[in-house]
Design a protein around this motif. Structure first.
Motif, short mmCIF file in Angstrom:
data_model
loop_
_atom_site.label_atom_id
_atom_site.label_comp_id
_atom_site.label_asym_id
_atom_site.label_seq_id
_atom_site.Cartn_x
_atom_site.Cartn_y
_atom_site.Cartn_z
N LEU B 113 36.69 5.07 54.32
CA LEU B 113 36.42 3.69 54.12
C LEU B 113 37.18 2.50 55.02
O LEU B 113 36.51 1.40 54.90
N THR B 114 38.07 2.99 55.43
CA THR B 114 39.22 2.12 56.05
C THR B 114 38.65 1.15 57.10
O THR B 114 38.78 -0.01 56.72
N GLU B 115 37.75 1.72 57.92
CA GLU B 115 37.39 0.93 59.21
C GLU B 115 36.36 0.20 58.59
O GLU B 115 36.06 -1.15 58.95
N THR B 116 35.48 0.17 57.40
CA THR B 116 34.55 -0.73 57.00
C THR B 116 35.13 -1.83 56.29
O THR B 116 34.84 -3.01 56.39
N SER B 137 44.39 0.13 54.95
CA SER B 137 43.49 -0.80 55.41
C SER B 137 44.08 -1.99 55.56
O SER B 137 44.92 -2.18 54.95
N LYS B 138 43.29 -3.04 56.02
CA LYS B 138 43.83 -4.38 56.18
C LYS B 138 43.46 -5.32 54.58
O LYS B 138 43.75 -6.47 54.65
N ALA B 139 43.09 -4.62 53.71
CA ALA B 139 42.72 -5.32 52.49
C ALA B 139 43.98 -6.05 51.90
O ALA B 139 45.27 -5.63 52.13
N TYR B 140 43.90 -7.14 51.44
CA TYR B 140 44.91 -8.03 50.95
C TYR B 140 45.88 -7.61 49.97
O TYR B 140 46.84 -8.25 49.73
N SER B 141 45.24 -6.88 48.96
CA SER B 141 46.10 -6.52 47.57
C SER B 141 45.39 -5.02 47.13
O SER B 141 44.38 -4.79 47.35
N PHE B 142 46.17 -4.68 46.21
CA PHE B 142 45.70 -3.37 45.55
C PHE B 142 45.92 -3.46 43.76
O PHE B 142 46.99 -3.78 43.63
N LEU B 143 45.03 -3.29 43.14
CA LEU B 143 45.17 -3.66 41.74
C LEU B 143 44.96 -2.33 41.25
O LEU B 143 43.49 -1.73 41.18
N GLY B 144 45.79 -1.56 40.46
CA GLY B 144 45.38 -0.18 39.84
C GLY B 144 46.49 0.19 38.91
O GLY B 144 47.54 -0.74 38.64
N THR B 145 46.29 1.32 38.43
CA THR B 145 47.27 1.75 37.37
C THR B 145 48.56 2.69 38.28
O THR B 145 48.10 3.37 39.34
#
Lengths: 337, 337
Positions: B113-116, B137-145
């Protein structure tokens, strides 16, 4: 004449009905849409630190204030003047007595502050911790740097600077837990990701400029081929830069990575004497602390027993406020505004 | 007659001036105070998952919707029907084409999924990841357990249930990274904090109820003195409960700790057949994903190059959305509403 008079009254009457209707309509539209998030300017949120005057907190306070302005609530900033747990406890007690809408605190000592923090929570005041936590307290959330990860990022930057080869050393403050984590993250990453690099020494710089300069001088004598030094705090970084400058001829290619973004460090980055420094997400600590407190305060206002009986909390356990690598290319973004 | 007419006009005039004045005054007061955080109802924020119909996402979506309602923005929910990366990529491509105000996505496969995801970020759409990340990926943040920490908490609860003594086992899905982390957190904590306890076996339950039941039956035969089983996912937990019920006589004191809060698991907690289950902070994932996206969207609207040149980001790197221990005492709080 009588007819004209009637026409006037009629026209004015119609106009008034129009105005009234317009106002009613405007109100009912507002009711259909959400009002947005907006607090009461009378609600005071308090940020508490220690060594209250140092530069480091400025950007945290800016984030705290920015969020408060957006949400239309008020802030106050207090703390101990020194690195003194008793002084901070006294300050916190005084704040609790005033029943603020929320408290964000950086605990000078996690164990000694726990009881007072719990007192605040028990009296119904939302509390979150930032930068320096108190893991055994009842505070709702912790927002700060993942120090191990900061060490990992520093190691990767060091490898980039040295071409993934050579000998590197660390100057740190071994008895402080967060500095130990930075050291571990750095060492482990060099070992596991960069087989042609080696951490040859870890020295105690005592969080002091002079002690760190002396430690760096010893390192430069003992390892004349040293390619890089990672200083886990900013006084150390400045000391290392002084040592390297003094012995410049033989070590002109030595790369220094430091920590934090006080003016002295940023100036050395700008001059090219420190290759990079690790910037903590201090603005994030303040901004998201206030945002979480606002949410908690609202829930507790609606229902003062909102979090009894182990109900799920509406705020995260832990927020990693992030780490940035600051180099000559982006240093201007990091000076305190 | 003419005089009366004049008096009327005068009175009505004064009244109109009063109304106008009142309205002007109301406006100027608003300008002095902050308007609060309020978005545009036309702005669409999209939540994207996989296996879109499962219960697990309900509470995430509720958090996402709750935040959207507070901030007066709109949401949409999309995703792949199956556990299928290509299907999720196609869905994401379609969403990007519509230029939404922000995207929160749980990546079915972090690499594929990284490219998309990067395409969305490069085209100026804020993206955050939740529950299942894409670290490169270039996503701004990760929210999880924090899954390791979830294992730590499970181990502490297990020690509380068994009195800090005895033999325990784990049924997990070894090839899934998050399950490996839960297993590690559990094992390490038993080893380091509870010297009178021992993890005697780790079995593969394949994330399947039948396979987990069989694995549990084997465990119960091989270790007749077993005091507890930790199942790292909910199908496994139900399978273990079935196995224990079947062999009840000899194992009535065996404690089961499971994971997640689907209805089947919660019912077994209520009946006392599963002692505890670990609840992830799913509402937090949705609520804080939207809150972060809202902040990013606003910054990018004001300045579309806001995050170029490595400027500090206004959102955290990583948010640990927390873990709760659900027992008979608080199980009613965790049924999907």
């Amino acid at each position: 004449m009588k007819k004209l008079w009637l026409v006037y009254v009629l026209l004015i009457g119609i106009f008034l009905i129009y105005v009234l209707n317009y106002k009613l309509h405007a109100n009912s539209t507002d009711e259909w849409e959400a009002a947005g998030l907006r607090g009461n300017i009378e609600d005071k949120y308090v940020m508490v630190t220690f060594q209250i005057g140092i530069d480091y907190w400025k950007s945290v306070l800016k984030g705290f204030e920015d969020a408060a302005e957006e949400l239309n609530v008020s802030v106050e900033y207090h703390g101990s003047t020194q690195h003194d747990a008793n002084e901070q406890m006294t300050v916190l007690e005084q704040i609790i007595a005033k029943k603020p809408a929320g408290i964000a605190i950086s605990a000078v000592n996690s164990k000694l502050l726990t009881e007072t923090i719990n007192k605040a929570v028990d009296s119904g005041i939302p509390v979150v911790l930032f930068d320096s936590g108190a893991p055994d307290s009842k505070a709702y959330s912790f927002l700060g740097t993942d120090n191990y990860n900061a060490g990992v990022e520093a190691a990767r930057k060091m490898a980039e600077l040295t071409g993934g080869k050579g000998e590197v050393a660390i100057i740190t403050t071994p008895e402080q837990h967060n500095h130990q984590e930075r050291t571990d993250g750095f060492s482990m990453t060099i070992r596991s990701e960069f087989p042609e690099m080696k951490v040859v020494a870890i020295k105690d710089g005592r969080g002091d400029q002079v002690a760190s300069r002396e430690a760096a001088e010893q390192l430069l004598s003992a390892y004349p081929q040293l390619d890089g030094i990672f200083a886990t705090e900013s006084n150390g970084g400045i000391g290392v830069a002084e040592a390297v400058e003094k012995m410049q001829g033989s070590h002109s290619l030595l790369q220094i990575i430091s920590f934090d973004t006080d003016k002295g460090t940023l100036d050395l980055v700008k001059e090219g004497k420190i290759a990079a420094t690790m910037a903590q997400g201090t603005w994030n600590m303040g901004y998201w602390s206030l945002t979480e407190l606002f949410r908690l305060h609202r829930d507790l206002q609606e229902d003062s027993s909102a979090y009894d009986n182990n109900k799920p909390l509406p705020v995260p356990d832990k927020v990693d406020t992030g780490i940035d690598v600051v180099t000559r290319a982006n240093v201007d973004n990091y000076y305190a505004k």
